[in-house]
Design a protein around this motif. Structure first.
Motif, mmCIF file in Angstrom:
data_model
loop_
_atom_site.group_PDB
_atom_site.id
_atom_site.type_symbol
_atom_site.label_atom_id
_atom_site.label_comp_id
_atom_site.label_asym_id
_atom_site.label_seq_id
_atom_site.Cartn_x
_atom_site.Cartn_y
_atom_site.Cartn_z
ATOM 1 N N SER A 154 0.842 -1.194 0.000
ATOM 2 C CA SER A 154 0.000 0.000 0.000
ATOM 3 C C SER A 154 0.874 1.238 0.000
ATOM 4 O O SER A 154 2.089 1.164 0.168
ATOM 5 C CB SER A 154 -0.932 0.016 1.219
ATOM 6 N N GLY A 155 0.227 2.368 -0.184
ATOM 7 C CA GLY A 155 0.932 3.641 -0.171
ATOM 8 C C GLY A 155 0.128 4.642 0.628
ATOM 9 O O GLY A 155 -0.655 4.263 1.508
ATOM 10 N N SER A 156 0.290 5.904 0.308
ATOM 11 C CA SER A 156 -0.419 6.949 1.031
ATOM 12 C C SER A 156 -1.912 6.924 0.716
ATOM 13 O O SER A 156 -2.312 6.773 -0.438
ATOM 14 C CB SER A 156 0.157 8.317 0.675
ATOM 15 N N VAL A 157 -2.727 7.075 1.744
ATOM 16 C CA VAL A 157 -4.178 7.095 1.585
ATOM 17 C C VAL A 157 -4.629 8.554 1.506
ATOM 18 O O VAL A 157 -4.339 9.350 2.402
ATOM 19 C CB VAL A 157 -4.874 6.393 2.766
ATOM 20 N N VAL A 158 -5.337 8.888 0.425
ATOM 21 C CA VAL A 158 -5.807 10.258 0.217
ATOM 22 C C VAL A 158 -7.308 10.226 -0.040
ATOM 23 O O VAL A 158 -7.764 9.538 -0.964
ATOM 24 C CB VAL A 158 -5.087 10.934 -0.970
ATOM 25 N N ALA A 159 -8.068 10.942 0.773
ATOM 26 C CA ALA A 159 -9.520 11.007 0.583
ATOM 27 C C ALA A 159 -9.839 11.596 -0.782
ATOM 28 O O ALA A 159 -9.218 12.562 -1.224
ATOM 29 C CB ALA A 159 -10.156 11.840 1.680
ATOM 30 N N GLY A 160 -10.807 10.981 -1.458
ATOM 31 C CA GLY A 160 -11.205 11.441 -2.783
ATOM 32 C C GLY A 160 -10.444 10.790 -3.911
ATOM 33 O O GLY A 160 -10.768 10.996 -5.081
ATOM 34 N N GLN A 161 -9.426 9.995 -3.566
ATOM 35 C CA GLN A 161 -8.656 9.284 -4.584
ATOM 36 C C GLN A 161 -8.806 7.783 -4.397
ATOM 37 O O GLN A 161 -9.284 7.311 -3.356
ATOM 38 C CB GLN A 161 -7.177 9.674 -4.512
ATOM 39 N N LYS A 162 -8.397 7.007 -5.422
ATOM 40 C CA LYS A 162 -8.476 5.553 -5.324
ATOM 41 C C LYS A 162 -7.511 5.064 -4.241
ATOM 42 O O LYS A 162 -6.458 5.668 -3.993
ATOM 43 C CB LYS A 162 -8.116 4.908 -6.666
ATOM 44 N N ALA A 163 -7.875 3.970 -3.597
ATOM 45 C CA ALA A 163 -7.019 3.374 -2.584
ATOM 46 C C ALA A 163 -5.680 2.989 -3.207
ATOM 47 O O ALA A 163 -5.614 2.660 -4.400
ATOM 48 C CB ALA A 163 -7.704 2.149 -1.974
ATOM 49 N N PRO A 164 -4.592 3.038 -2.436
ATOM 50 C CA PRO A 164 -3.258 2.893 -3.015
ATOM 51 C C PRO A 164 -2.953 1.530 -3.618
ATOM 52 O O PRO A 164 -2.163 1.431 -4.553
ATOM 53 C CB PRO A 164 -2.326 3.201 -1.837
ATOM 54 N N ASN A 165 -3.556 0.460 -3.104
ATOM 55 C CA ASN A 165 -3.306 -0.863 -3.670
ATOM 56 C C ASN A 165 -4.118 -1.044 -4.948
ATOM 57 O O ASN A 165 -5.321 -0.797 -4.976
ATOM 58 C CB ASN A 165 -3.663 -1.950 -2.652
ATOM 59 N N SER A 166 -3.470 -1.491 -6.008
ATOM 60 C CA SER A 166 -4.126 -1.570 -7.320
ATOM 61 C C SER A 166 -5.249 -2.601 -7.375
ATOM 62 O O SER A 166 -6.113 -2.541 -8.261
ATOM 63 C CB SER A 166 -3.090 -1.874 -8.409
ATOM 64 N N ASP A 167 -5.264 -3.574 -6.459
ATOM 65 C CA ASP A 167 -6.315 -4.597 -6.461
ATOM 66 C C ASP A 167 -7.577 -4.138 -5.722
ATOM 67 O O ASP A 167 -8.630 -4.768 -5.848
ATOM 68 C CB ASP A 167 -5.806 -5.891 -5.816
ATOM 69 N N ILE A 168 -7.485 -3.061 -4.943
ATOM 70 C CA ILE A 168 -8.634 -2.649 -4.130
ATOM 71 C C ILE A 168 -9.821 -2.191 -4.978
ATOM 72 O O ILE A 168 -10.960 -2.556 -4.678
ATOM 73 C CB ILE A 168 -8.208 -1.578 -3.114
ATOM 74 N N PRO A 169 -9.630 -1.379 -6.051
ATOM 75 C CA PRO A 169 -10.804 -1.024 -6.870
ATOM 76 C C PRO A 169 -11.539 -2.241 -7.424
ATOM 77 O O PRO A 169 -12.777 -2.285 -7.428
ATOM 78 C CB PRO A 169 -10.199 -0.167 -7.982
ATOM 79 N N MET A 170 -10.785 -3.269 -7.866
ATOM 80 C CA MET A 170 -11.436 -4.474 -8.369
ATOM 81 C C MET A 170 -12.156 -5.207 -7.253
ATOM 82 O O MET A 170 -13.277 -5.709 -7.430
ATOM 83 C CB MET A 170 -10.403 -5.405 -9.013
ATOM 84 N N LEU A 171 -11.536 -5.251 -6.069
ATOM 85 C CA LEU A 171 -12.182 -5.893 -4.927
ATOM 86 C C LEU A 171 -13.480 -5.170 -4.575
ATOM 87 O O LEU A 171 -14.514 -5.812 -4.348
ATOM 88 C CB LEU A 171 -11.238 -5.879 -3.720
ATOM 89 N N CYS A 172 -13.444 -3.839 -4.548
ATOM 90 C CA CYS A 172 -14.645 -3.066 -4.203
ATOM 91 C C CYS A 172 -15.757 -3.285 -5.219
ATOM 92 O O CYS A 172 -16.937 -3.364 -4.857
ATOM 93 C CB CYS A 172 -14.299 -1.588 -4.094
ATOM 94 N N GLU A 173 -15.387 -3.376 -6.490
ATOM 95 C CA GLU A 173 -16.392 -3.638 -7.526
ATOM 96 C C GLU A 173 -17.029 -4.999 -7.307
ATOM 97 O O GLU A 173 -18.248 -5.171 -7.458
ATOM 98 C CB GLU A 173 -15.737 -3.544 -8.904
ATOM 99 N N GLN A 174 -16.225 -5.997 -6.924
ATOM 100 C CA GLN A 174 -16.757 -7.326 -6.632
ATOM 101 C C GLN A 174 -17.667 -7.292 -5.402
ATOM 102 O O GLN A 174 -18.743 -7.896 -5.395
ATOM 103 C CB GLN A 174 -15.597 -8.296 -6.393
ATOM 104 N N LEU A 175 -17.247 -6.562 -4.376
ATOM 105 C CA LEU A 175 -18.067 -6.468 -3.163
ATOM 106 C C LEU A 175 -19.416 -5.825 -3.438
ATOM 107 O O LEU A 175 -20.437 -6.202 -2.850
ATOM 108 C CB LEU A 175 -17.322 -5.673 -2.086
ATOM 109 N N SER A 176 -19.429 -4.839 -4.349
ATOM 110 C CA SER A 176 -20.683 -4.148 -4.660
ATOM 111 C C SER A 176 -21.695 -5.065 -5.326
ATOM 112 O O SER A 176 -22.892 -4.772 -5.335
ATOM 113 C CB SER A 176 -20.407 -2.935 -5.556
ATOM 114 N N ARG A 177 -21.236 -6.180 -5.890
ATOM 115 C CA ARG A 177 -22.128 -7.120 -6.582
ATOM 116 C C ARG A 177 -22.500 -8.328 -5.732
ATOM 117 O O ARG A 177 -23.263 -9.186 -6.176
ATOM 118 C CB ARG A 177 -21.452 -7.583 -7.879
#
Length: 258
Positions: A154-177
């Protein structure tokens, strides 16, 4: 006969001048008519309505859209409205704009994003939206209905931006379904450096799957965990990231409590 031809030409010229004059006059009045229509109260925004919003107020959405009663209906541009609203409000996924020119009513149909998980980093918790965007920091993970996500890299966490780990957006999309009935049984999700997610369940079991296959593997995970649990196996890890037969490893053999 010699005098007749000039007379006919003269009449033809007169007719052409009259036609041109008539066209100019007609065009002028058409222009006046168009201006009158455009400036008429009948072509003004008379009211604005918002639907589909649950987390953001109607007033805030209208303000972000930069719309107001009295402005010309012809100034309402759906693409521009969506761009302005989604840029100003990170919780909004999209905006559909419908303009009723007969009544002067402009309707904004809002589609909101929603929180699907909490991201834990350095002892701090951040709400994650369905596209992996960090909504903001939250004071505690207690009492929230979403699983806690941790990541190997992981890297720096910034509100309003994507989470630093590249797999997290895909994980969140899966969780939403995922069905709510399944997701509410998941307490924690750990992401490794190889694109795998390990889901820890409230009953003590865990399941490992590739991130992009989580939703597809839900029936397999459910069946496998229920099987080992019903057979009296102690809590352990069921690995469905490969093909069957799926590997089961009790936690005590790993020296971990999960």
């Amino acid at each position: 006969m010699a005098n007749r031809r000039p007379s006919m030409e003269h009449k033809g010229n007169q007719q052409r001048r009259r036609n041109r004059t008539r066209a100019v006059v007609t065009g002028f009045f058409l222009f006046i008519g168009v201006v009158a229509v455009l400036e008429s109260p009948l072509t003004r925004v008379r009211s604005l309505t918002v639907s589909g919003n649950t987390s953001i107020s109607e007033q805030d959405i209208i303000k972000s859209a930069q719309l107001s009663p009295g402005m010309s209906l012809w100034q309402v541009n759906g693409a521009a409205v969506q761009h302005r609203v989604t840029r100003a409000e990170p919780l909004i996924q999209s905006v559909s704009v419908h303009t009723d020119y007969m009544t002067g009513v402009v309707t904004l149909q809002v589609h909101e994003k929603h929180v699907v998980a909490l991201y834990e980093d350095g002892g701090q918790f951040y709400e994650l939206l369905q596209d992996g965007t960090v909504l903001g920091k939250t004071s505690s993970a207690a009492g929230f209905p979403w699983p806690i996500v941790t990541a190997a890299a992981s890297g720096s966490v910034v509100a309003g931006q994507k989470a630093p780990n590249s797999d997290i957006p895909m994980l969140c999309e899966q969780l939403s379904r995922m069905p709510a009935s399944f997701l509410t049984t998941v307490s924690e999700i750990q992401l490794d450096a190889f694109g795998n997610a390990t889901l820890y369940f409230d009953n003590g079991f865990a399941a490992r799957s590739q991130v992009q296959s989580l939703v597809k593997n839900i029936p397999t995970i459910d069946t496998a965990v229920q099987y080992f649990s019903s057979k009296g196996y102690q809590p352990g890890l069921v690995d469905v990231s490969g093909g069957p037969p799926y590997e089961y490893t009790p936690f005590h053999d790993e020296g971990s409590s999960g």
